[in-house]
Design a protein around this motif. Structure first.
Motif, PDB file in Angstrom:
ATOM      1  N   MET A  64       0.833  -1.192   0.000  1.00  0.00           N
ATOM      2  CA  MET A  64       0.000   0.000   0.000  1.00  0.00           C
ATOM      3  C   MET A  64       0.876   1.253   0.000  1.00  0.00           C
ATOM      4  O   MET A  64       0.635   2.197  -0.755  1.00  0.00           O
ATOM      5  CB  MET A  64      -0.925   0.024   1.221  1.00  0.00           C
ATOM      6  N   VAL A  65       1.923   1.264   0.837  1.00  0.00           N
ATOM      7  CA  VAL A  65       2.842   2.411   0.890  1.00  0.00           C
ATOM      8  C   VAL A  65       3.514   2.579  -0.464  1.00  0.00           C
ATOM      9  O   VAL A  65       3.631   3.699  -0.981  1.00  0.00           O
ATOM     10  CB  VAL A  65       3.885   2.244   2.022  1.00  0.00           C
ATOM     11  N   GLN A  66       3.938   1.482  -1.059  1.00  0.00           N
ATOM     12  CA  GLN A  66       4.562   1.538  -2.386  1.00  0.00           C
ATOM     13  C   GLN A  66       3.598   2.157  -3.394  1.00  0.00           C
ATOM     14  O   GLN A  66       3.988   3.027  -4.185  1.00  0.00           O
ATOM     15  CB  GLN A  66       4.985   0.144  -2.844  1.00  0.00           C
ATOM     16  N   HIS A  67       2.359   1.740  -3.373  1.00  0.00           N
ATOM     17  CA  HIS A  67       1.354   2.285  -4.294  1.00  0.00           C
ATOM     18  C   HIS A  67       1.180   3.793  -4.070  1.00  0.00           C
ATOM     19  O   HIS A  67       1.114   4.564  -5.033  1.00  0.00           O
ATOM     20  CB  HIS A  67       0.015   1.561  -4.113  1.00  0.00           C
ATOM     21  N   LEU A  68       1.125   4.205  -2.813  1.00  0.00           N
ATOM     22  CA  LEU A  68       0.972   5.631  -2.513  1.00  0.00           C
ATOM     23  C   LEU A  68       2.196   6.433  -2.960  1.00  0.00           C
ATOM     24  O   LEU A  68       2.061   7.558  -3.455  1.00  0.00           O
ATOM     25  CB  LEU A  68       0.694   5.830  -1.021  1.00  0.00           C
ATOM     26  N   ILE A  69       3.375   5.850  -2.810  1.00  0.00           N
ATOM     27  CA  ILE A  69       4.600   6.510  -3.297  1.00  0.00           C
ATOM     28  C   ILE A  69       4.524   6.665  -4.819  1.00  0.00           C
ATOM     29  O   ILE A  69       4.862   7.724  -5.358  1.00  0.00           O
ATOM     30  CB  ILE A  69       5.860   5.721  -2.884  1.00  0.00           C
ATOM     31  N   GLU A  70       4.071   5.629  -5.499  1.00  0.00           N
ATOM     32  CA  GLU A  70       3.926   5.708  -6.954  1.00  0.00           C
ATOM     33  C   GLU A  70       2.953   6.824  -7.342  1.00  0.00           C
ATOM     34  O   GLU A  70       3.168   7.535  -8.318  1.00  0.00           O
ATOM     35  CB  GLU A  70       3.478   4.356  -7.517  1.00  0.00           C
ATOM     36  N   GLU A  71       1.901   7.011  -6.550  1.00  0.00           N
ATOM     37  CA  GLU A  71       0.959   8.111  -6.795  1.00  0.00           C
ATOM     38  C   GLU A  71       1.666   9.459  -6.607  1.00  0.00           C
ATOM     39  O   GLU A  71       1.456  10.398  -7.375  1.00  0.00           O
ATOM     40  CB  GLU A  71      -0.248   8.019  -5.861  1.00  0.00           C
ATOM     41  N   CYS A  72       2.500   9.557  -5.577  1.00  0.00           N
ATOM     42  CA  CYS A  72       3.265  10.790  -5.348  1.00  0.00           C
ATOM     43  C   CYS A  72       4.192  11.069  -6.525  1.00  0.00           C
ATOM     44  O   CYS A  72       4.340  12.226  -6.952  1.00  0.00           O
ATOM     45  CB  CYS A  72       4.088  10.685  -4.058  1.00  0.00           C
ATOM     46  N   ILE A  73       4.797  10.032  -7.066  1.00  0.00           N
ATOM     47  CA  ILE A  73       5.698  10.187  -8.206  1.00  0.00           C
ATOM     48  C   ILE A  73       4.921  10.689  -9.427  1.00  0.00           C
ATOM     49  O   ILE A  73       5.421  11.544 -10.166  1.00  0.00           O
ATOM     50  CB  ILE A  73       6.451   8.870  -8.483  1.00  0.00           C
ATOM     51  N   ILE A  74       3.707  10.212  -9.600  1.00  0.00           N
ATOM     52  CA  ILE A  74       2.877  10.700 -10.705  1.00  0.00           C
ATOM     53  C   ILE A  74       2.680  12.208 -10.578  1.00  0.00           C
ATOM     54  O   ILE A  74       2.663  12.925 -11.576  1.00  0.00           O
ATOM     55  CB  ILE A  74       1.525   9.956 -10.741  1.00  0.00           C
ATOM     56  N   PHE A  75       2.589  12.692  -9.334  1.00  0.00           N
ATOM     57  CA  PHE A  75       2.437  14.124  -9.092  1.00  0.00           C
ATOM     58  C   PHE A  75       3.779  14.847  -8.990  1.00  0.00           C
ATOM     59  O   PHE A  75       3.840  15.986  -8.544  1.00  0.00           O
ATOM     60  CB  PHE A  75       1.585  14.370  -7.851  1.00  0.00           C
ATOM     61  N   ASN A  76       4.849  14.158  -9.398  1.00  0.00           N
ATOM     62  CA  ASN A  76       6.189  14.741  -9.480  1.00  0.00           C
ATOM     63  C   ASN A  76       6.716  15.241  -8.132  1.00  0.00           C
ATOM     64  O   ASN A  76       7.415  16.243  -8.054  1.00  0.00           O
ATOM     65  CB  ASN A  76       6.200  15.875 -10.525  1.00  0.00           C
ATOM     66  N   MET A  77       6.367  14.538  -7.064  1.00  0.00           N
ATOM     67  CA  MET A  77       6.810  14.935  -5.725  1.00  0.00           C
ATOM     68  C   MET A  77       8.215  14.413  -5.441  1.00  0.00           C
ATOM     69  O   MET A  77       8.608  13.359  -5.937  1.00  0.00           O
ATOM     70  CB  MET A  77       5.868  14.372  -4.654  1.00  0.00           C
ATOM     71  N   SER A  78       8.927  15.157  -4.606  1.00  0.00           N
ATOM     72  CA  SER A  78      10.210  14.677  -4.106  1.00  0.00           C
ATOM     73  C   SER A  78       9.945  13.669  -2.986  1.00  0.00           C
ATOM     74  O   SER A  78       8.807  13.524  -2.515  1.00  0.00           O
ATOM     75  CB  SER A  78      11.020  15.847  -3.543  1.00  0.00           C
ATOM     76  N   GLN A  79      11.002  13.012  -2.552  1.00  0.00           N
ATOM     77  CA  GLN A  79      10.862  12.068  -1.448  1.00  0.00           C
ATOM     78  C   GLN A  79      10.339  12.789  -0.213  1.00  0.00           C
ATOM     79  O   GLN A  79       9.445  12.281   0.468  1.00  0.00           O
ATOM     80  CB  GLN A  79      12.208  11.400  -1.136  1.00  0.00           C
ATOM     81  N   GLU A  80      10.849  13.970   0.076  1.00  0.00           N
ATOM     82  CA  GLU A  80      10.425  14.731   1.255  1.00  0.00           C
ATOM     83  C   GLU A  80       8.960  15.145   1.151  1.00  0.00           C
ATOM     84  O   GLU A  80       8.206  15.047   2.122  1.00  0.00           O
ATOM     85  CB  GLU A  80      11.308  15.959   1.458  1.00  0.00           C
ATOM     86  N   GLU A  81       8.559  15.605  -0.041  1.00  0.00           N
ATOM     87  CA  GLU A  81       7.159  15.990  -0.237  1.00  0.00           C
ATOM     88  C   GLU A  81       6.245  14.784  -0.071  1.00  0.00           C
ATOM     89  O   GLU A  81       5.169  14.890   0.524  1.00  0.00           O
ATOM     90  CB  GLU A  81       6.965  16.600  -1.625  1.00  0.00           C
ATOM     91  N   CYS A  82       6.681  13.646  -0.577  1.00  0.00           N
ATOM     92  CA  CYS A  82       5.916  12.409  -0.453  1.00  0.00           C
ATOM     93  C   CYS A  82       5.802  11.993   1.012  1.00  0.00           C
ATOM     94  O   CYS A  82       4.715  11.639   1.479  1.00  0.00           O
ATOM     95  CB  CYS A  82       6.572  11.311  -1.282  1.00  0.00           C
ATOM     96  N   MET A  83       6.905  12.052   1.737  1.00  0.00           N
ATOM     97  CA  MET A  83       6.883  11.702   3.163  1.00  0.00           C
ATOM     98  C   MET A  83       5.907  12.598   3.917  1.00  0.00           C
ATOM     99  O   MET A  83       5.118  12.110   4.732  1.00  0.00           O
ATOM    100  CB  MET A  83       8.293  11.808   3.763  1.00  0.00           C
ATOM    101  N   ASP A  84       5.940  13.893   3.641  1.00  0.00           N
ATOM    102  CA  ASP A  84       5.026  14.834   4.300  1.00  0.00           C
ATOM    103  C   ASP A  84       3.575  14.524   3.950  1.00  0.00           C
ATOM    104  O   ASP A  84       2.710  14.494   4.828  1.00  0.00           O
ATOM    105  CB  ASP A  84       5.349  16.276   3.900  1.00  0.00           C
ATOM    106  N   ALA A  85       3.311  14.298   2.662  1.00  0.00           N
ATOM    107  CA  ALA A  85       1.941  14.033   2.211  1.00  0.00           C
ATOM    108  C   ALA A  85       1.389  12.749   2.826  1.00  0.00           C
ATOM    109  O   ALA A  85       0.257  12.734   3.319  1.00  0.00           O
ATOM    110  CB  ALA A  85       1.890  13.955   0.686  1.00  0.00           C
ATOM    111  N   LEU A  86       2.187  11.696   2.805  1.00  0.00           N
ATOM    112  CA  LEU A  86       1.696  10.425   3.351  1.00  0.00           C
ATOM    113  C   LEU A  86       1.541  10.486   4.860  1.00  0.00           C
ATOM    114  O   LEU A  86       0.627   9.889   5.414  1.00  0.00           O
ATOM    115  CB  LEU A  86       2.611   9.271   2.948  1.00  0.00           C
ATOM    116  N   SER A  87       2.400  11.240   5.516  1.00  0.00           N
ATOM    117  CA  SER A  87       2.272  11.421   6.958  1.00  0.00           C
ATOM    118  C   SER A  87       0.982  12.169   7.291  1.00  0.00           C
ATOM    119  O   SER A  87       0.223  11.771   8.167  1.00  0.00           O
ATOM    120  CB  SER A  87       3.484  12.177   7.505  1.00  0.00           C
TER     121      SER A  87
END
Length: 102
Positions: free
Chosen positions: A11-34
Motif C-alpha cells: 500500500m505504501v509503495q502504491h501511494l509513493i507511486e501516486e506521489c511520483i505521478i504528481f512529481n513529488m520529491s521524497q520529502e514531499e511524499c513523506m510529508d503528504a503520506l504522513s
C-alpha cells in the motif's frame, strides 16, 4: 502478521507511486503520506529507498527531470517578475504622461 505487513508495504509503495505521478520529491511524499495517510515518514523513506535500489535507472531519470523542471520553473518565475516590472513601468509612464498632459 507477515501477510498484513506485506500488504501494508505494498500500500505504501502504491501511494509513493501516486506521489511520483504528481512529481513529488521524497520529502514531499513523506510529508503528504504522513499528513493524509498517517504513514510514518521513516516507513515512507525506507520503502522509497528500496524502490530506488530496485529501479535505479528510473529514479536517476526522475530526479534529473525534477531538477530540470525546477530550473525551468525558476526561469519562468524570473521571466514573469520581469514581465510584471515592465508592465508596472509602462503603467507608471502612462500615468505620469497623463498627469503631465493635464
Amino acid at each position: 502478521m507477515g501477510d498484513s505487513s506485506s500488504q501494508y508495504i505494498h500500500m505504501v509503495q502504491h501511494l509513493i507511486e501516486e506521489c511520483i505521478i504528481f512529481n513529488m520529491s521524497q520529502e514531499e511524499c513523506m510529508d503528504a503520506l504522513s499528513k493524509h495517510a498517517n504513514i510514518q515518514p521513516i516507513i515512507t523513506s525506507t520503502v522509497w529507498k528500496e524502490l530506488e535500489k530496485e529501479n535505479k535507472e528510473f529514479f536517476e531519470a526522475y530526479n534529473k527531470k525534477r531538477g530540470e523542471a525546477k530550473i525551468s520553473s525558476s526561469i519562468h518565475d524570473e521571466l514573469e517578475m520581469t514581465r510584471q516590472r515592465i508592465h508596472n513601468i509602462m503603467l507608471d509612464s502612462s500615468s505620469n504622461k497623463d498627469s503631465n498632459d493635464k
